[in-house]
Design a protein around this motif. Structure first.
Motif, PDB file in Angstrom:
ATOM      1  N   ASP A  13      -6.830  -1.428  -0.048  1.00  0.00           N
ATOM      2  CA  ASP A  13      -5.524  -1.960   0.334  1.00  0.00           C
ATOM      3  C   ASP A  13      -4.468  -1.241  -0.486  1.00  0.00           C
ATOM      4  O   ASP A  13      -4.777  -0.630  -1.511  1.00  0.00           O
ATOM      5  N   GLY A  14      -3.217  -1.384  -0.045  1.00  0.00           N
ATOM      6  CA  GLY A  14      -2.158  -0.789  -0.845  1.00  0.00           C
ATOM      7  C   GLY A  14      -0.915  -0.511  -0.036  1.00  0.00           C
ATOM      8  O   GLY A  14      -0.820  -0.873   1.139  1.00  0.00           O
ATOM      9  N   HIS A  15       0.038   0.136  -0.696  1.00  0.00           N
ATOM     10  CA  HIS A  15       1.342   0.407  -0.099  1.00  0.00           C
ATOM     11  C   HIS A  15       1.248   1.442   1.020  1.00  0.00           C
ATOM     12  O   HIS A  15       0.251   2.148   1.131  1.00  0.00           O
ATOM     13  N   SER A  16       2.329   1.508   1.813  1.00  0.00           N
ATOM     14  CA  SER A  16       2.376   2.455   2.926  1.00  0.00           C
ATOM     15  C   SER A  16       2.318   3.897   2.427  1.00  0.00           C
ATOM     16  O   SER A  16       2.923   4.227   1.404  1.00  0.00           O
ATOM     17  N   LEU A 150     -16.703  -4.230  -3.095  1.00  0.00           N
ATOM     18  CA  LEU A 150     -15.828  -3.352  -3.876  1.00  0.00           C
ATOM     19  C   LEU A 150     -14.449  -3.285  -3.229  1.00  0.00           C
ATOM     20  O   LEU A 150     -14.333  -3.047  -2.030  1.00  0.00           O
ATOM     21  N   LYS A 151     -13.418  -3.510  -4.058  1.00  0.00           N
ATOM     22  CA  LYS A 151     -12.051  -3.513  -3.530  1.00  0.00           C
ATOM     23  C   LYS A 151     -11.170  -2.602  -4.383  1.00  0.00           C
ATOM     24  O   LYS A 151     -11.221  -2.676  -5.610  1.00  0.00           O
ATOM     25  N   PHE A 152     -10.385  -1.789  -3.709  1.00  0.00           N
ATOM     26  CA  PHE A 152      -9.421  -0.947  -4.416  1.00  0.00           C
ATOM     27  C   PHE A 152      -8.025  -1.319  -3.962  1.00  0.00           C
ATOM     28  O   PHE A 152      -7.805  -1.613  -2.787  1.00  0.00           O
ATOM     29  N   PHE A 153      -7.091  -1.288  -4.898  1.00  0.00           N
ATOM     30  CA  PHE A 153      -5.682  -1.494  -4.556  1.00  0.00           C
ATOM     31  C   PHE A 153      -4.943  -0.229  -4.940  1.00  0.00           C
ATOM     32  O   PHE A 153      -4.844   0.131  -6.111  1.00  0.00           O
ATOM     33  N   MET A 154      -4.438   0.481  -3.923  1.00  0.00           N
ATOM     34  CA  MET A 154      -3.852   1.803  -4.163  1.00  0.00           C
ATOM     35  C   MET A 154      -2.337   1.796  -4.130  1.00  0.00           C
ATOM     36  O   MET A 154      -1.728   1.085  -3.330  1.00  0.00           O
ATOM     37  N   THR A 155      -1.773   2.621  -4.966  1.00  0.00           N
ATOM     38  CA  THR A 155      -0.332   2.798  -4.944  1.00  0.00           C
ATOM     39  C   THR A 155       0.031   4.187  -5.473  1.00  0.00           C
ATOM     40  O   THR A 155      -0.820   4.911  -5.995  1.00  0.00           O
ATOM     41  N   SER A 198      -0.674 -13.444   5.338  1.00  0.00           N
ATOM     42  CA  SER A 198      -1.415 -12.322   4.748  1.00  0.00           C
ATOM     43  C   SER A 198      -0.532 -11.230   4.154  1.00  0.00           C
ATOM     44  O   SER A 198      -0.623 -10.068   4.556  1.00  0.00           O
ATOM     45  N   PRO A 199       0.359 -11.571   3.236  1.00  0.00           N
ATOM     46  CA  PRO A 199       1.183 -10.510   2.646  1.00  0.00           C
ATOM     47  C   PRO A 199       0.321  -9.528   1.855  1.00  0.00           C
ATOM     48  O   PRO A 199      -0.775  -9.881   1.417  1.00  0.00           O
ATOM     49  N   LEU A 200       0.868  -8.320   1.709  1.00  0.00           N
ATOM     50  CA  LEU A 200       0.167  -7.324   0.898  1.00  0.00           C
ATOM     51  C   LEU A 200       0.189  -7.777  -0.548  1.00  0.00           C
ATOM     52  O   LEU A 200       1.255  -7.963  -1.132  1.00  0.00           O
ATOM     53  N   LYS A 201      -0.986  -7.982  -1.106  1.00  0.00           N
ATOM     54  CA  LYS A 201      -1.070  -8.254  -2.546  1.00  0.00           C
ATOM     55  C   LYS A 201      -2.438  -7.832  -3.055  1.00  0.00           C
ATOM     56  O   LYS A 201      -3.401  -7.764  -2.280  1.00  0.00           O
ATOM     57  N   LYS A 202      -2.481  -7.571  -4.325  1.00  0.00           N
ATOM     58  CA  LYS A 202      -3.741  -7.124  -4.904  1.00  0.00           C
ATOM     59  C   LYS A 202      -4.695  -8.300  -4.980  1.00  0.00           C
ATOM     60  O   LYS A 202      -4.318  -9.373  -5.466  1.00  0.00           O
ATOM     61  N   ALA A 203      -5.923  -8.119  -4.524  1.00  0.00           N
ATOM     62  CA  ALA A 203      -6.930  -9.175  -4.717  1.00  0.00           C
ATOM     63  C   ALA A 203      -7.238  -9.241  -6.207  1.00  0.00           C
ATOM     64  O   ALA A 203      -7.169  -8.217  -6.904  1.00  0.00           O
ATOM     65  N   ALA A 206      -9.658  -6.675  -7.367  1.00  0.00           N
ATOM     66  CA  ALA A 206      -9.509  -5.279  -6.915  1.00  0.00           C
ATOM     67  C   ALA A 206      -9.239  -4.350  -8.098  1.00  0.00           C
ATOM     68  O   ALA A 206      -8.608  -4.745  -9.080  1.00  0.00           O
ATOM     69  N   ILE A 207      -9.704  -3.120  -7.968  1.00  0.00           N
ATOM     70  CA  ILE A 207      -9.463  -2.097  -8.993  1.00  0.00           C
ATOM     71  C   ILE A 207      -8.203  -1.327  -8.587  1.00  0.00           C
ATOM     72  O   ILE A 207      -8.105  -0.865  -7.450  1.00  0.00           O
ATOM     73  N   VAL A 208      -7.249  -1.187  -9.501  1.00  0.00           N
ATOM     74  CA  VAL A 208      -5.995  -0.500  -9.167  1.00  0.00           C
ATOM     75  C   VAL A 208      -6.171   1.018  -9.283  1.00  0.00           C
ATOM     76  O   VAL A 208      -6.746   1.507 -10.255  1.00  0.00           O
ATOM     77  N   LEU A 209      -5.681   1.718  -8.260  1.00  0.00           N
ATOM     78  CA  LEU A 209      -5.713   3.168  -8.273  1.00  0.00           C
ATOM     79  C   LEU A 209      -4.319   3.706  -7.977  1.00  0.00           C
ATOM     80  O   LEU A 209      -3.814   3.577  -6.864  1.00  0.00           O
ATOM     81  N   ASP A 210      -3.656   4.260  -8.999  1.00  0.00           N
ATOM     82  CA  ASP A 210      -2.348   4.899  -8.810  1.00  0.00           C
ATOM     83  C   ASP A 210      -2.615   6.400  -8.704  1.00  0.00           C
ATOM     84  O   ASP A 210      -3.032   7.027  -9.673  1.00  0.00           O
TER      85      ASP A 210
END
Ligand code: DC
Length: 230
Positions: A13-16, A150-155, A198-203, A206-210
């Motif tokens: 998941d993550g930003h556009s 496994l969950k990733f949160f990308m930005t 269901s707004p975009l938000k980090k679970a 989730a592991i953050v990936l910038d």
């Protein structure tokens, strides 16, 4: 690469425009998993609404769109020449159409609608019933597959994201400006993060990936390491 893991669900998941699909696709290829671009599904519904003239700015003909969504068929087919997966709506290839600025301008309004989300989330859950799937989107780790292994949160910074998207679109011959792209993705981020359903938000898990300063290869290596250390 030796495939030591089996039968899990991986959510990105993550930003556009931060490259979720690029990395999700590459991970699916490494693991021989199915890749699903859930954003393409929201774009397909948006394309349908535009085509049928059911949307005008923020104004949407809800009863007619509801009927159309009830019978909608969305599928993904691999193009044998390019090796890329393409989106089909009711049997028609709409891959090119859904990536343009017209669909990008309206997709946030369509993806706010509860009946659209209910329908697409159900389709996405069905696609993941046998696991071995990598799905990218906004609510995959929070709503579609809250139990994903496994969950990733990308930005990435808005400038970096706009630059990448600008390059991609102008290389395809689209007549767009950098500012237009940047404004569009900032507006979509805002709507995605602030919508009621269901707004975009980090679970939480989730592991953050910038990836602002990572090359695609560095990013893939980083993600694969997390997968094999699961
Ligand atoms: O990933 P994308 O930029 O192609 O997605 C297009 C739009 O669809 C995005 O602005 C928000 C919406 N979307 C969503 O609401 N939920 C998802 N799981 C995926 C996309």
């Amino acid at each position: 690469m030796d495939n030591k893991i089996k039968d899990i669900v991986i959510a990105f998941d993550g930003h556009s425009s931060c490259g979720k699909s690029t990395v999700a696709k590459a991970v699916a290829k490494e693991l021989d998993y199915v890749f699903i671009d859930s954003g393409a599904m929201y774009r397909a519904v948006t394309y349908l609404a535009i085509k049928k003239q059911l949307i005008n700015g923020k104004k949407i003909d809800i009863p007619s769109l509801k009927k159309a969504v009830d019978f909608i068929k969305i599928g993904f087919v691999k193009n044998n020449e390019t090796g890329q997966q393409e989106t089909f709506l009711n049997g028609k290839n709409i891959e090119k159409e859904i990536r343009g600025i017209e669909v990008s301008e309206s997709v946030s309004y369509i993806s706010e609608l509860d009946f659209v989300r209910t329908k697409l989330v159900a389709l996405q859950q069905e696609m993941g019933i046998n696991k071995k799937i990598v799905m990218d989107g906004r609510d995959i780790g929070t709503v579609v597959f809250p139990d994903a292994e496994l969950k990733f949160f990308m930005t990435a910074s808005a400038d970096v994201r706009a630059q990448r998207r600008y390059k991609e679109l102008t290389e395809k011959g689209d007549d767009v400006t950098f500012e237009e792209i940047k404004q569009n993705l900032e507006k979509r981020d805002y709507i995605d993060q602030n919508r009621e359903i269901s707004p975009l938000k980090k679970a939480d898990d989730a592991i953050v990936l910038d990836n602002s300063s990572l090359t695609p290869k560095e990013q893939l290596d980083w993600v694969m390491e997390k997968i094999f250390n699961l």
